[in-house]
Design a protein around this motif. Sequence first.
Motif, PDB file in Angstrom:
ATOM      1  N   PRO A   1     -24.352  36.569  -9.120  1.00 45.04           N
ATOM      2  CA  PRO A   1     -23.867  37.459  -8.066  1.00 45.04           C
ATOM      3  C   PRO A   1     -22.475  36.995  -7.605  1.00 45.04           C
ATOM      4  N   PRO A   2     -21.519  37.939  -7.441  1.00 40.60           N
ATOM      5  CA  PRO A   2     -21.681  39.385  -7.324  1.00 40.60           C
ATOM      6  C   PRO A   2     -21.307  40.174  -8.576  1.00 40.60           C
ATOM      7  N   SER A   3     -21.665  39.728  -9.740  1.00 36.89           N
ATOM      8  CA  SER A   3     -21.295  40.440 -10.964  1.00 36.89           C
ATOM      9  C   SER A   3     -22.217  41.638 -11.209  1.00 36.89           C
ATOM     10  N   ALA A   4     -21.718  42.551 -12.047  1.00 34.97           N
ATOM     11  CA  ALA A   4     -22.529  43.702 -12.439  1.00 34.97           C
ATOM     12  C   ALA A   4     -23.736  43.264 -13.253  1.00 34.97           C
ATOM     13  N   ALA A   5     -23.576  42.178 -14.040  1.00 36.10           N
ATOM     14  CA  ALA A   5     -24.690  41.681 -14.852  1.00 36.10           C
ATOM     15  C   ALA A   5     -25.881  41.312 -13.979  1.00 36.10           C
ATOM     16  N   PHE A   6     -25.596  40.734 -12.813  1.00 36.97           N
ATOM     17  CA  PHE A   6     -26.679  40.325 -11.923  1.00 36.97           C
ATOM     18  C   PHE A   6     -27.193  41.499 -11.090  1.00 36.97           C
ATOM     19  N   GLY A   7     -26.419  42.587 -11.083  1.00 34.89           N
ATOM     20  CA  GLY A   7     -26.836  43.755 -10.319  1.00 34.89           C
ATOM     21  C   GLY A   7     -26.376  43.748  -8.885  1.00 34.89           C
ATOM     22  N   VAL A   8     -25.412  42.880  -8.553  1.00 36.68           N
ATOM     23  CA  VAL A   8     -24.881  42.792  -7.188  1.00 36.68           C
ATOM     24  C   VAL A   8     -23.369  42.895  -7.264  1.00 36.68           C
ATOM     25  N   THR A   9     -22.803  43.938  -6.697  1.00 39.24           N
ATOM     26  CA  THR A   9     -21.348  44.112  -6.726  1.00 39.24           C
ATOM     27  C   THR A   9     -20.767  44.466  -5.366  1.00 39.24           C
ATOM     28  N   ASP A  10     -21.589  44.468  -4.317  1.00 38.60           N
ATOM     29  CA  ASP A  10     -21.084  44.910  -3.022  1.00 38.60           C
ATOM     30  C   ASP A  10     -20.631  43.750  -2.146  1.00 38.60           C
ATOM     31  N   ILE A  11     -20.472  42.558  -2.713  1.00 31.59           N
ATOM     32  CA  ILE A  11     -19.887  41.448  -1.985  1.00 31.59           C
ATOM     33  C   ILE A  11     -18.616  41.023  -2.702  1.00 31.59           C
ATOM     34  N   TYR A  12     -17.639  40.578  -1.914  1.00 26.49           N
ATOM     35  CA  TYR A  12     -16.312  40.305  -2.445  1.00 26.49           C
ATOM     36  C   TYR A  12     -16.053  38.798  -2.425  1.00 26.49           C
ATOM     37  N   LEU A  13     -16.413  38.152  -3.504  1.00 26.94           N
ATOM     38  CA  LEU A  13     -16.184  36.712  -3.628  1.00 26.94           C
ATOM     39  C   LEU A  13     -15.680  36.412  -5.028  1.00 26.94           C
TER      40      LEU A  13
ATOM     41  N   ARG B   1     -13.291  36.511   7.412  1.00 22.33           N
ATOM     42  CA  ARG B   1     -13.879  37.559   6.590  1.00 22.33           C
ATOM     43  C   ARG B   1     -14.888  37.070   5.569  1.00 22.33           C
ATOM     44  N   ARG B   2     -15.144  35.754   5.467  1.00 26.59           N
ATOM     45  CA  ARG B   2     -16.062  35.261   4.441  1.00 26.59           C
ATOM     46  C   ARG B   2     -17.039  34.260   5.040  1.00 26.59           C
ATOM     47  N   PRO B   3     -18.228  34.681   5.438  1.00 30.90           N
ATOM     48  CA  PRO B   3     -19.212  33.688   5.867  1.00 30.90           C
ATOM     49  C   PRO B   3     -19.557  32.707   4.755  1.00 30.90           C
ATOM     50  N   ALA B   4     -19.321  33.093   3.492  1.00 35.65           N
ATOM     51  CA  ALA B   4     -19.585  32.181   2.372  1.00 35.65           C
ATOM     52  C   ALA B   4     -18.732  30.928   2.427  1.00 35.65           C
ATOM     53  N   ASP B   5     -17.660  30.924   3.246  1.00 38.10           N
ATOM     54  CA  ASP B   5     -16.881  29.700   3.412  1.00 38.10           C
ATOM     55  C   ASP B   5     -17.734  28.561   3.957  1.00 38.10           C
TER      56      ASP B   5
END
Length: 797
Positions: A308-320, A388-392
């Motif tokens: 994630p967030p690749s199309a292969a994993f099926g998740v594309t609505d996050i921007y990282l 803008r990125r809680p993933a930080d």
Amino acid sequence: MTAPAPGAVPAARAGRTGLTTLTVLTVCGLWVWLAWPWISGAWTVPWDAKAHFQPQLQFLAGSLSRGESPFWNPNIFAGWPQVADPQSLIFVPAFVLLALVNPAPSFAAMDATVYASLLVGALSLFVYFRDRGWHQAAGAVAALSFAFGGSAAWRIQHTGQVISYAAIPLAMMLLARALERRSLGWGLLAGAAAGVLALGRDQIALLGIYLLIGQVVAAVLFGDGMGARGLGGRVAGAMKPLSAGAVAGLAVVVVPVVLTLLLAAESNRPEIDYIGAGRGSLHPASLITAVIADLFGQGDPNVHFWGPPSAAFGVTDIYLAQNMAAFYAGAVPIVAILMLGLGRGLLAAREIRFAAVMALLTVFYAIGWYSPVFTLFFDWLPGVKLYRRPADATFLLGFWIAVLGGYLTHRWLDGTVPPAGRLARALQWGLALVVLVALPVAFGLHADRLTEAVKPTATAILFFGGALLALELARRLARGRAALLAVGLLAGFTAADLRWNNAPNESTAYPPATFEALKPDTSDPTIRFLKERTRETATGPRRDRVELAGLGFHWPNAGMVHGFDTVLGYNPLRIDTYQAATAAQDTIGLPDQRLFNAMFPSYSSVMGRLLGLRYIAANVPLASIDPRYDTGRIVEIAQFGETRIYENRDALPRALFVTRARQADFARLLETGRWPEGFDPAREIVLERLPAGVAEGARDGGSATAEPGRVVIAAYHNTEVVLEVDAAQAGFVVLTDVWHRWWRAELDGRPAEMLKADAIFRAVQVPAGRHTLRFTFHPFAGAWADVVERLARGRKG
């Protein structure tokens, strides 16, 4: 962070082992080995470290070497308040020192400064462990995991955040000493360190400050490290060091933070909405990378990223970016957390309970909108809406892995782990099987990438087993004269683990030649051509600007290195009116990132002329970027490989003398891009308010052949511009640098009103005759005036 609970082993015991010096030397030696690929110059940290922060450092160093103030940057966005930019490095002590001693810092010098900052943090964490009486081998593991694991390894290119991260253990250690000893001196040091941390003004600094607040609350409410004096006694004991710390911290941080808040208020992103922040969430599946390094192919050029967030994993609505979802911190800490912390419940131990709770909250924060808890953080924690990125928060997660894993390693080495019953053993090995086998298999099947998952999973199992063996051997060596062997064994295994699993990769290391265009003495032909041309045309009223469109990720800020001015650049922040006037984005590294808007619909436009955009370099034919440009007035003049350079012959000088003024609503003008009918930017200006005595369209300048006035740029520095004016009649001098409230104007040594002209530029009304017009930048006085004005408005409101 928690301080020692009553009954913790006193620090004197650690001192009696005689291991401190040898352990520190071991950590430092392993630091050299792990950092060597970068500090030797064989590799260099890529992406933002070069595209954004290397130019910032070079601008700072170059300005200081010329004796100029670095507070205003004329090289990007037609002028930028560098002093207020949280990523300018102006307030980072390590980089200021480097800039003072080296006017042209190399890539290796910058990388070494970043890694040296991590070493300071690592040694501070080791001292924190030693103060608690925790085993020094465990402290060495925590130190190495902190410096070369987690996001510190995988996101080393985010220089500003790494520097903030490196400051956390120092502030934490000093604060713990201040509270434990009720010391004014340690309180001052802790406050100063917390201030340096806050100077980062990024999300890591914000979370680090909340960590320190939590440390104080835990100490006062629960007596962690302050003894059983009762709540009143603990509060009284904390007042002196905390008061001293508050004074020191505010002295360090208040001015830079106020400057940044004022900049943010007038920027393109005064705050982020919940959806904007949520798209920067860490997908929960990415947590597996704490156990299995590079499971999804973040660092392997032979594997197409599939997590994630690749199309292969099926998740594309996050921007990282793909490396933002990687934070492997070492097998020893992970084994300790899984097998001892979770499997045997030691994370509930009083002396580490606060860290465990903070680690859990950090996970909730990092996964953002995948957790309902983040809504509370977003709504109630001051400062969260600025980012803008809680993933930080994965930076902090790596920190807690190092701390918790180190503490649990100490418990194992110290022989204080309770025996495991049948249920505990089943839980331990069940957890290991889930995270090492079941989850990677499930993810591989889900994304149809099971084959790609085999190698990293097998590697993780191998290192997991190695960590179990190393811990068992180290426990047998942990006491007596063999203790040094335990330090060497665990520190050496951890370093080898991190060297292998967090090795230089496509996310963290590139050949230095990749960034030839950013070397001050570059041989790049495009840069050399543009430097020569801009020097040749910098005469009289001219100071031509450049645009570097679609040349590559690291190109947009090259002007900061080489001293020429660009219309755009690379920065997540822009002044809001400038963005509205130019469609400026974060970057124009790719051709499709060069956007146009109503105000700047084409290079062949009023705004293109006003900006003095003389040279455009692009890696594609210009028509593919701007199909509307005038091919008769913008012509190709050179080509170097794929790079084409165009000259805009309609570009106006930087300094103009005009005699006519029109009135217009700037907000409407920026929205529609509709200039007054027949507007000629070479002869007139647009103002929101006409000065007293000036009528609409007054002073037409006489005949077409008459020259109503001349302007010459007598001096142009970062924070001072001097113009010599010879006016046959009254009019206006326009300087097409960005208008900003912190600039002041003087006409013949006397204060003059600085008007905002043509929506974003500076202008001053001048009478006929010869004059000297001087613009100077005053950020501190300007910021103080802004604060006073806002307070006054608040009282009236």
